[in-house]
Design a protein around this motif. Structure first.
Motif, PDB file in Angstrom:
ATOM      1  N   ARG A 128      72.896  14.136 -12.435  1.00  0.00           N
ATOM      2  CA  ARG A 128      72.645  12.876 -11.742  1.00  0.00           C
ATOM      3  C   ARG A 128      72.227  11.804 -12.751  1.00  0.00           C
ATOM      4  NH1 ARG A 128      75.604  11.802  -9.028  1.00  0.00           N
ATOM      5  NH2 ARG A 128      74.443  10.383  -7.684  1.00  0.00           N
ATOM      6  N   LYS A 129      73.244  11.278 -13.368  1.00  0.00           N
ATOM      7  CA  LYS A 129      73.125  10.277 -14.422  1.00  0.00           C
ATOM      8  C   LYS A 129      74.189   9.231 -14.134  1.00  0.00           C
ATOM      9  CE  LYS A 129      73.279  10.204 -19.523  1.00  0.00           C
ATOM     10  NZ  LYS A 129      71.913   9.731 -19.772  1.00  0.00           N
ATOM     11  N   ALA A 130      73.960   7.975 -14.523  1.00  0.00           N
ATOM     12  CA  ALA A 130      74.903   6.905 -14.213  1.00  0.00           C
ATOM     13  C   ALA A 130      76.313   7.293 -14.640  1.00  0.00           C
ATOM     14  CB  ALA A 130      74.474   5.616 -14.906  1.00  0.00           C
TER      15      ALA A 130
ATOM     16  N   GLN B 296      76.043  -1.594  -0.832  1.00  0.00           N
ATOM     17  CA  GLN B 296      75.509  -0.633  -1.793  1.00  0.00           C
ATOM     18  C   GLN B 296      76.258   0.681  -1.724  1.00  0.00           C
ATOM     19  OE1 GLN B 296      72.690  -0.829  -4.207  1.00  0.00           O
ATOM     20  NE2 GLN B 296      73.969   0.931  -4.783  1.00  0.00           N
ATOM     21  N   ASP B 297      77.003   0.986  -2.791  1.00  0.00           N
ATOM     22  CA  ASP B 297      77.567   2.333  -2.940  1.00  0.00           C
ATOM     23  C   ASP B 297      76.466   3.301  -3.359  1.00  0.00           C
ATOM     24  OD1 ASP B 297      80.092   1.272  -2.508  1.00  0.00           O
ATOM     25  OD2 ASP B 297      80.810   1.604  -4.545  1.00  0.00           O
ATOM     26  N   PHE B 298      76.537   4.531  -2.879  1.00  0.00           N
ATOM     27  CA  PHE B 298      75.749   5.581  -3.518  1.00  0.00           C
ATOM     28  C   PHE B 298      76.383   5.872  -4.882  1.00  0.00           C
ATOM     29  CE2 PHE B 298      74.458   6.161   0.886  1.00  0.00           C
ATOM     30  CZ  PHE B 298      73.087   6.328   0.742  1.00  0.00           C
ATOM     31  N   SER B 299      75.561   6.325  -5.824  1.00  0.00           N
ATOM     32  CA  SER B 299      75.992   6.400  -7.221  1.00  0.00           C
ATOM     33  C   SER B 299      76.884   7.605  -7.493  1.00  0.00           C
ATOM     34  CB  SER B 299      74.764   6.406  -8.147  1.00  0.00           C
ATOM     35  OG  SER B 299      74.196   5.120  -8.182  1.00  0.00           O
TER      36      SER B 299
ATOM     37  N   ARG C   7      52.143  22.258 -18.478  1.00  0.00           N
ATOM     38  CA  ARG C   7      53.421  21.806 -17.914  1.00  0.00           C
ATOM     39  C   ARG C   7      53.219  21.471 -16.446  1.00  0.00           C
ATOM     40  NH1 ARG C   7      58.105  24.545 -15.801  1.00  0.00           N
ATOM     41  NH2 ARG C   7      60.105  23.670 -16.512  1.00  0.00           N
ATOM     42  N   ILE C   8      53.448  20.202 -16.082  1.00  0.00           N
ATOM     43  CA  ILE C   8      53.157  19.753 -14.721  1.00  0.00           C
ATOM     44  C   ILE C   8      54.403  19.597 -13.861  1.00  0.00           C
ATOM     45  CG2 ILE C   8      50.988  18.610 -15.347  1.00  0.00           C
ATOM     46  CD1 ILE C   8      52.536  15.940 -15.346  1.00  0.00           C
ATOM     47  N   GLY C   9      55.598  19.715 -14.452  1.00  0.00           N
ATOM     48  CA  GLY C   9      56.786  19.604 -13.617  1.00  0.00           C
ATOM     49  C   GLY C   9      58.041  19.321 -14.409  1.00  0.00           C
ATOM     50  N   THR C  10      59.147  19.230 -13.673  1.00  0.00           N
ATOM     51  CA  THR C  10      60.459  18.912 -14.244  1.00  0.00           C
ATOM     52  C   THR C  10      61.161  17.898 -13.339  1.00  0.00           C
ATOM     53  OG1 THR C  10      61.617  20.668 -13.049  1.00  0.00           O
ATOM     54  CG2 THR C  10      60.664  21.238 -15.196  1.00  0.00           C
ATOM     55  N   SER C  11      62.210  17.286 -13.871  1.00  0.00           N
ATOM     56  CA  SER C  11      63.066  16.422 -13.057  1.00  0.00           C
ATOM     57  C   SER C  11      64.468  16.436 -13.643  1.00  0.00           C
ATOM     58  CB  SER C  11      62.518  14.991 -12.986  1.00  0.00           C
ATOM     59  OG  SER C  11      62.627  14.340 -14.241  1.00  0.00           O
ATOM     60  N   ALA C  12      65.455  16.081 -12.818  1.00  0.00           N
ATOM     61  CA  ALA C  12      66.840  16.109 -13.265  1.00  0.00           C
ATOM     62  C   ALA C  12      67.659  15.009 -12.578  1.00  0.00           C
ATOM     63  CB  ALA C  12      67.456  17.477 -12.991  1.00  0.00           C
ATOM     64  N   ASN C  13      67.072  13.844 -12.445  1.00  0.00           N
ATOM     65  CA  ASN C  13      67.760  12.744 -11.765  1.00  0.00           C
ATOM     66  C   ASN C  13      67.253  11.421 -12.319  1.00  0.00           C
ATOM     67  OD1 ASN C  13      68.693  10.798  -9.827  1.00  0.00           O
ATOM     68  ND2 ASN C  13      68.935  12.450  -8.345  1.00  0.00           N
ATOM     69  N   MET C  14      68.150  10.629 -12.948  1.00  0.00           N
ATOM     70  CA  MET C  14      67.706   9.374 -13.540  1.00  0.00           C
ATOM     71  C   MET C  14      67.545   8.271 -12.503  1.00  0.00           C
ATOM     72  SD  MET C  14      70.894   7.388 -15.463  1.00  0.00           S
ATOM     73  CE  MET C  14      69.871   5.988 -15.914  1.00  0.00           C
ATOM     74  N   PHE C  15      68.075   8.475 -11.275  1.00  0.00           N
ATOM     75  CA  PHE C  15      68.160   7.389 -10.312  1.00  0.00           C
ATOM     76  C   PHE C  15      66.885   7.147  -9.521  1.00  0.00           C
ATOM     77  CE2 PHE C  15      72.664   9.034 -10.331  1.00  0.00           C
ATOM     78  CZ  PHE C  15      73.191   7.976 -11.045  1.00  0.00           C
TER      79      PHE C  15
ATOM     80  N   TRP D 160      78.514  -1.377  -7.253  1.00  0.00           N
ATOM     81  CA  TRP D 160      79.543  -0.366  -7.499  1.00  0.00           C
ATOM     82  C   TRP D 160      78.930   1.006  -7.779  1.00  0.00           C
ATOM     83  CZ3 TRP D 160      80.597   1.173 -12.854  1.00  0.00           C
ATOM     84  CH2 TRP D 160      81.708   2.026 -12.985  1.00  0.00           C
ATOM     85  N   GLY D 161      79.632   2.049  -7.311  1.00  0.00           N
ATOM     86  CA  GLY D 161      79.098   3.395  -7.377  1.00  0.00           C
ATOM     87  C   GLY D 161      79.024   4.037  -8.741  1.00  0.00           C
ATOM     88  N   GLY D 162      79.555   3.403  -9.785  1.00  0.00           N
ATOM     89  CA  GLY D 162      79.410   3.959 -11.132  1.00  0.00           C
ATOM     90  C   GLY D 162      78.141   3.537 -11.822  1.00  0.00           C
ATOM     91  N   ASN D 163      77.299   2.808 -11.102  1.00  0.00           N
ATOM     92  CA  ASN D 163      76.103   2.181 -11.667  1.00  0.00           C
ATOM     93  C   ASN D 163      74.850   2.965 -11.266  1.00  0.00           C
ATOM     94  OD1 ASN D 163      74.525   0.294 -12.983  1.00  0.00           O
ATOM     95  ND2 ASN D 163      74.900  -1.357 -11.542  1.00  0.00           N
TER      96      ASN D 163
END
Length: 778
Positions: free
Chosen positions: A179-181, A404-407, A119-127, A381-384
């Protein structure tokens, strides 16, 4: 730096929510689960569709059929599932003794990563991009097994406590921690589609001995005579204090070029230099979008240790704004590029596709639509998601400014330190990635979060994300670009007065009634960053996403409601939008047609006239009004919406009307006042316009005004005052020619209800004005 792409065909394992999860990739072979061939980049639903294995759909169905009828609702059955991606790749033997990283450009969303069983790591953000140092775990010259486990975003969110202060759309509370669209949880413009997948590319990256890890180019000042540029750098290299390295930069754009050099005494630093007679970058209509090809080198004597190439536009950007505005004490919300005030005209940019692995395939066509329609600005748009470099490269070349909106959208997120840290990491990565693009002119904290907090009786100033974290990140990493806390932004004076009309920048949705109602004509905004009106797609498109039996009627039609868009059904929060489209037809024509083709025609006419009117009302009141960003150019999935181009790239009538009234020089008729309509020439360019014009009635052809005109750059001038009667319903046709280029526009005089048949007869005359267009409802 060398890179080995790991894109292509992988194996995908679906672990249904009602089965025990797997804890290690070694369990995959023993699980008895048959893998599906998966594309990377990709989305798991598309892989199931290609394999004929999508639950609830016949095996013959393909990816488009998930968008047909109510099939999109079937995707909700997958929300609790777990997914494993697996591949085997050969690591070249020459990569030995060099630092290696696995780089994942986009992973949706809660992931664990395994290499050769470790196991080399994890992540939790699609952006954002995720990188893992695998130097110690990889086997050069041998096959390596890579596995990624994607956990359910809904199940992950359920484990997090939601504070009582939180705000979200009715169906979107699952989005607050993850942290998903935001749109993927269901929106009024996008379906609920909580996809998963490796939606951007995967690669193995091998580091060189010397590399430029960070490079920020910026413009301090600029005019036609001289520009002051700067560069901030971070270098991975052995730094010797007795023999310092040198950093050299060379840029060229046509006949213009520059060279500068500085000594590198430390791994990080910055320096500034002057460019004589620079080629400046300007927005569409205001000048050329000049781009320099820039090469940056790290040198040790005559040897080049590292080299990087960038495309860069020399330009300054300033947002001149006040906290509040009133009728008696006007405020301001104005963009200046290179010191020149810009009248902004453009579209909100929404998701390019509900499946984001397909976004990049649609970029070029979408940007060409913006450019062809005369958009000099778009608001991401920030929902993207955050679009990739390829998107911004196209905007750079087209001269399209990007807000550019932050998401984050329509949701007040947790304020705990854990979440603030997540946003800090995300924003830092996004800002550093995109900040060298000249098209990017504004960072905005979010979409309508201030508005939502205000509506729930809370002070938006309590939002630490947009009042502390984001401005600090932008200041730290992109200090030469403006920041807006929210769109629209509720300043303290607005909160204390409880008067939303005092905001210089506003989203004008309101009652969505007749497009010339007082709500639209008497608003106080200087800058309108959202405004829209419905338009039904063409029959050809409807036949692609509706079953034949569901094409008509519109009333109580579950498939129309699914595509309006509502994630629940007839009782859902957005189901009203089908009836809204019908009501907007009735506002203009007095009744709702009883056939599909007439419904489409009436809807597209009402939308086209409304969108044209919104743009003209901004241009006619220049500079009291400084910009309009209408909603929106194109759909990210097949639906009934405010878009002027549908998902299949079929243009509605509004597209052609907008294209005419967004050209740099346009002649327009204002609303009647004191028995007259003012004919105004608007020049949204820096060049003077000389030309001729003519205005005539569509019925009978009577010429009402004609002559020559001269309009200075970036100005409006009054050409004539045409006598009119409020009791008439007339169509006026406006034609002009400037520098050998012909233009056309029209004006609809009178009050509703208009006759649909009368307008149908006018359409050929409207469409054959310069620039002529070919349009049909089917």
């Amino acid at each position: 730096m060398q890179s080995l792409s790991l894109n292509g065909t992988w194996q995908l394992y679906r672990i249904p929510a009602n089965t025990p999860p797997l804890c290690h990739p070694d369990q995959l072979a023993a699980s008895g689960i048959q893998p599906t061939a998966a594309k990377v980049p990709g989305n798991v639903e598309l892989d199931l569709l290609r394999a004929g294995a999508f639950p609830g759909l016949p095996a013959a169905d393909n990816s488009d059929d998930l968008f047909r009828g109510e099939n999109i609702r079937l995707a909700q059955a997958l929300e609790g599932d777990e997914w494993w991606y697996q591949t085997v790749f050969l690591c070249p033997s020459e990569f030995t003794e060099r630092r290696m990283e696995l780089v994942f450009a986009g992973v949706d969303c809660l992931a664990e990563y395994w290499l050769n069983g470790t196991r080399i790591g994890t992540s939790a953000n699609m952006f954002i991009e995720h990188r893992f140092d695998v130097t110690a775990d990889i086997r050069p010259g041998e096959d390596n097994q890579l596995a990624i486990c994607l956990h359910s975003a809904v199940r992950g969110a359920a484990a997090k406590p939601i504070p009582a202060s939180s705000v979200a759309l009715p169906t979107n509370y699952e989005q607050l921690w993850v942290r998903k669209a935001p749109h993927s949880y269901g929106w009024d413009i996008m379906p609920r589609l909580l996809s998963a997948g490796l939606w951007r590319g995967v690669s193995l990256v091998v580091s060189d001995a010397c590399e430029m890890r960070e490079l920020y180019l910026y413009t301090r000042s600029a005019d036609p005579r001289q520009a002051r540029l700067g560069i901030h750098y971070s270098i991975d290299a052995p730094i010797s204090m007795t023999r310092p390295l040198r950093l050299a930069i060379h840029g060229s754009c046509g006949a213009s070029s520059f060279d500068a050099e500085t000594m590198v005494r430390f791994a990080q630093g910055k320096f500034e230099f002057d460019v004589t007679e620079p080629c400046l970058w300007f927005p569409l209509g205001y000048g050329a979008a000049n781009l320099y090809q820039v090469a940056i080198e790290v040198r040790d004597g005559v040897s080049v240790l590292a080299r990087r190439e960038e495309t860069f536009g020399i330009r300054t950007v300033e947002l001149v704004r006040t906290e509040t505005t009133t009728i008696n004490e006007p405020g301001e919300f104005l963009f200046r590029i290179n010191g020149e005030p810009i009248l902004c005209k453009g579209s909100n940019h929404v998701p390019a596709d509900a499946f984001h692995s397909r976004d990049a395939d649609r970029y070029e066509t979408i940007i060409n639509l913006y450019r062809d329609a005369g958009c000099n600005i778009i608001r991401c748009w920030g929902g993207n998601v955050y679009e990739d470099h390829a998107f911004f490269d196209l905007c750079d070349r087209a001269g399209i400014m990007v807000w550019q909106d932050f998401s984050m959208a329509c949701a007040f997120h947790p304020q705990e330190a854990e979440f603030l840290s997540t946003i800090h990491e995300e924003a830092t990565a996004v800002v550093k990635k995109l900040r060298n693009h000249p098209s990017l002119i504004l960072w905005s904290g979010d979409n309508e979060v201030d508005q939502g907090m205000f509506a729930h009786g809370m002070d938006p100033a309590m939002n630490r994300i947009t009042r502390e974290v984001l401005p600090q990140v932008v200041f730290a990493h992109d200090p030469h670009r403006p920041f807006l806390p929210s769109s629209p932004y509720y300043a303290p004076e607005v909160i204390s007065s409880r008067d939303e009309n005092r905001m210089p920048e506003q989203h004008l949705w309101g009652p969505r009634d007749y497009y010339k109602s007082p709500f639209y004509t008497r608003h106080t905004a200087h800058f309108v960053s959202e405004i829209g009106y419905h338009g039904c797609p063409a029959r050809e498109s409807l036949e692609q996403f509706l079953d034949a039996s569901a094409l008509w009627p519109w009333q109580d039609n579950p498939q129309w409601i699914a595509h309006c868009t509502d994630a629940i059904g007839p009782q859902g929060p957005f189901a009203y939008r089908v009836a809204l489209m019908a009501k907007q037809i009735r506002e203009m024509f007095g009744s709702i047609p009883d056939t599909l083709d007439d419904f489409i025609l009436a809807s597209q006419i009402s939308q086209a006239e409304a969108k044209k009117f919104f743009i003209e009302m901004t241009r006619l009141k220049k500079w009291r009004r400084t910009g309009v960003i209408w909603w929106n150019m194109i759909d990210g999935w097949p639906q009934f919406s405010d878009a002027v181009v549908d998902y299949y790239f079929h243009k509605k009538l509004a597209y052609h009307y907008i294209r005419r009234v967004q050209q740099p020089v346009c002649l327009m008729l204002d609303e009647p006042e004191n028995w007259y309509c003012a004919l105004v020439a608007g020049n949204d360019s820096l060049r003077d316009a000389h030309g001729t014009y003519r205005v005539r009635k569509a019925s009978g052809g009577e010429i009402l005004a004609q002559g020559e005109f001269h309009c200075p750059g970036n100005r409006n001038i009054l050409l004539a005052r045409l006598p009119v009667s409020h009791g008439e319903q007339q169509l006026f046709l406006i034609e002009w020619e400037v520098d050998g280029k012909a233009g056309g526009n029209h004006y609809l005089l009178g009050h509703p209800a208009f006759q649909l048949e009368a307008y149908r007869e006018w359409l050929p005359q409207i469409s054959t004005l310069p620039d002529a267009f070919d349009w049909k409802i089917a």
